[in-house]
Design an enzyme around this catalytic site. Structure first.
Site, mmCIF file in Angstrom:
data_model
loop_
_atom_site.group_PDB
_atom_site.id
_atom_site.type_symbol
_atom_site.label_atom_id
_atom_site.label_comp_id
_atom_site.label_asym_id
_atom_site.label_seq_id
_atom_site.Cartn_x
_atom_site.Cartn_y
_atom_site.Cartn_z
ATOM 1 N N ASP A 84 -0.555 -19.233 70.424
ATOM 2 C CA ASP A 84 -0.732 -18.889 69.010
ATOM 3 C C ASP A 84 -0.916 -20.175 68.201
ATOM 4 O O ASP A 84 -0.237 -21.173 68.421
ATOM 5 C CB ASP A 84 0.490 -18.105 68.514
ATOM 6 C CG ASP A 84 0.238 -17.411 67.203
ATOM 7 O OD1 ASP A 84 0.189 -16.170 67.187
ATOM 8 O OD2 ASP A 84 0.074 -18.109 66.171
ATOM 9 N N ILE A 85 -1.847 -20.123 67.264
ATOM 10 C CA ILE A 85 -2.153 -21.298 66.446
ATOM 11 C C ILE A 85 -1.003 -21.628 65.489
ATOM 12 O O ILE A 85 -0.888 -22.760 65.016
ATOM 13 C CB ILE A 85 -3.470 -21.054 65.663
ATOM 14 C CG1 ILE A 85 -4.150 -22.360 65.314
ATOM 15 C CG2 ILE A 85 -3.257 -20.198 64.433
ATOM 16 C CD1 ILE A 85 -5.590 -22.189 64.837
ATOM 17 N N ASN A 117 2.102 -6.005 66.427
ATOM 18 C CA ASN A 117 2.142 -5.573 65.036
ATOM 19 C C ASN A 117 1.023 -4.572 64.758
ATOM 20 O O ASN A 117 -0.057 -4.668 65.341
ATOM 21 C CB ASN A 117 1.980 -6.782 64.110
ATOM 22 C CG ASN A 117 3.129 -7.765 64.234
ATOM 23 O OD1 ASN A 117 4.269 -7.363 64.429
ATOM 24 N ND2 ASN A 117 2.837 -9.048 64.139
ATOM 25 N N GLY A 153 2.732 -6.151 59.665
ATOM 26 C CA GLY A 153 2.446 -7.591 59.626
ATOM 27 C C GLY A 153 1.222 -7.996 60.416
ATOM 28 O O GLY A 153 1.073 -9.156 60.789
ATOM 29 N N GLN A 154 0.313 -7.042 60.672
ATOM 30 C CA GLN A 154 -0.887 -7.380 61.450
ATOM 31 C C GLN A 154 -1.892 -8.103 60.560
ATOM 32 O O GLN A 154 -2.175 -7.679 59.442
ATOM 33 C CB GLN A 154 -1.523 -6.103 62.020
ATOM 34 C CG GLN A 154 -2.711 -6.389 62.930
ATOM 35 C CD GLN A 154 -3.234 -5.145 63.645
ATOM 36 O OE1 GLN A 154 -2.818 -4.015 63.356
ATOM 37 N NE2 GLN A 154 -4.143 -5.354 64.573
ATOM 38 N N SER A 155 -2.414 -9.209 61.053
ATOM 39 C CA SER A 155 -3.418 -9.960 60.284
ATOM 40 C C SER A 155 -4.759 -10.032 61.001
ATOM 41 O O SER A 155 -5.786 -10.230 60.362
ATOM 42 C CB SER A 155 -2.913 -11.366 59.969
ATOM 43 O OG SER A 155 -2.647 -12.081 61.148
ATOM 44 N N HIS A 204 -3.116 -7.315 69.990
ATOM 45 C CA HIS A 204 -2.626 -8.487 70.727
ATOM 46 C C HIS A 204 -1.128 -8.365 70.884
ATOM 47 O O HIS A 204 -0.429 -7.948 69.962
ATOM 48 C CB HIS A 204 -2.991 -9.792 70.019
ATOM 49 C CG HIS A 204 -2.706 -9.786 68.548
ATOM 50 N ND1 HIS A 204 -3.540 -9.149 67.646
ATOM 51 C CD2 HIS A 204 -1.691 -10.307 67.822
ATOM 52 C CE1 HIS A 204 -3.052 -9.302 66.423
ATOM 53 N NE2 HIS A 204 -1.908 -9.987 66.505
ATOM 54 N N HIS A 257 2.157 -10.349 71.120
ATOM 55 C CA HIS A 257 2.803 -11.648 70.932
ATOM 56 C C HIS A 257 3.864 -11.798 72.019
ATOM 57 O O HIS A 257 4.615 -10.850 72.281
ATOM 58 C CB HIS A 257 3.548 -11.702 69.594
ATOM 59 C CG HIS A 257 2.686 -11.710 68.376
ATOM 60 N ND1 HIS A 257 2.339 -12.854 67.719
ATOM 61 C CD2 HIS A 257 2.105 -10.693 67.688
ATOM 62 C CE1 HIS A 257 1.591 -12.557 66.659
ATOM 63 N NE2 HIS A 257 1.431 -11.247 66.622
HETATM 64 P P1 DGP Z 1 -0.676 -10.683 63.712
HETATM 65 O O1 DGP Z 1 -0.096 -11.144 62.406
HETATM 66 O O2 DGP Z 1 0.281 -9.860 64.532
HETATM 67 O O3 DGP Z 1 -2.024 -10.054 63.546
HETATM 68 O O4 DGP Z 1 -0.878 -12.023 64.543
HETATM 69 C C1 DGP Z 1 -2.042 -12.779 64.549
HETATM 70 C C2 DGP Z 1 -1.711 -14.081 65.186
HETATM 71 O O5 DGP Z 1 -2.916 -14.718 65.552
HETATM 72 C C3 DGP Z 1 -0.955 -15.049 64.281
HETATM 73 O O6 DGP Z 1 0.326 -15.307 64.837
HETATM 74 C C4 DGP Z 1 -1.802 -16.308 64.275
HETATM 75 C C5 DGP Z 1 -2.770 -16.093 65.406
HETATM 76 N N1 DGP Z 1 -4.093 -16.619 65.163
HETATM 77 C C6 DGP Z 1 -4.916 -16.312 64.124
HETATM 78 N N2 DGP Z 1 -6.064 -16.976 64.220
HETATM 79 C C7 DGP Z 1 -5.985 -17.713 65.366
HETATM 80 C C8 DGP Z 1 -6.882 -18.616 66.004
HETATM 81 O O7 DGP Z 1 -7.988 -18.888 65.565
HETATM 82 N N3 DGP Z 1 -6.440 -19.187 67.155
HETATM 83 C C9 DGP Z 1 -5.209 -18.909 67.675
HETATM 84 N N4 DGP Z 1 -4.883 -19.536 68.810
HETATM 85 N N5 DGP Z 1 -4.349 -18.065 67.112
HETATM 86 C C10 DGP Z 1 -4.734 -17.481 65.961
#
Ligand code: DGP
Length: 122
Positions: A30-31, A87, A93-95, A100, A102
């Site tokens: 995760d970034i 999420n 809290g889904q973005s 996916h 976590h």
């Molecule tokens: P959620 O909030 O459950 O939809 O989690 C999305 C996650 O995705 C969040 O923890 C950050 C991660 N994320 C978003 N953009 C990127 C990206 O470009 N690269 C990576 N490695 N992770 C990302």
């Protein structure tokens, strides 16, 4: 469904720190890590939310958990323990609208995950 950043990662259009890949899924760090170990396991099939999973996706969705456990084992967090979270939509809290899992581990995690505890639960 419009393409998300995760499809771009699958297609190698943007970089990611990939820790596992097979025909069905991809796992990458995760970034914005929320624990010492924090990676995501995503299906290659673009499914927007848990609400969009169908019977046809049983194998794919089950596979995400098997891969989460396999990678957690390889990273050495399986015995002390870890958490998986998927999420769903705004209140969940889904973005990123490509499902996916976590996988968080590497220290004792708090529970429950409220930022502001609802009044009726105090
Ligand atoms: P959620 O909030 O459950 O939809 O989690 C999305 C996650 O995705 C969040 O923890 C950050 C991660 N994320 C978003 N953009 C990127 C990206 O470009 N690269 C990576 N490695 N992770 C990302």
């Amino acid at each position: 469904m419009s393409e998300t950043i995760f499809t771009k990662i699958i297609n190698r259009e943007i970089p990611a720190d990939i820790v596992y890949e097979d025909d069905v899924c991809l796992a990458f760090n995760d970034i914005n890590p929320q624990a010492p170990v924090h990676f995501l396991v995503i299906p290659k099939k673009a499914i927007a939310t848990i609400n969009d999973i169908t019977e046809d996706d049983r194998q794919v969705v089950g596979h995400l958990t098997l891969v989460a456990a396999k990678v957690a084992r390889e990273m050495g967090i399986d015995q002390e323990g870890f958490r998986t979270v998927m999420n769903c939509n705004e209140f969940g809290g889904q973005s990123v609208y490509h499902i996916h899992l976590h996988v968080l581990g590497g220290k004792l995690l708090g529970w429950p995950p409220y930022t502001d505890k609802p009044k009726n639960l105090e």
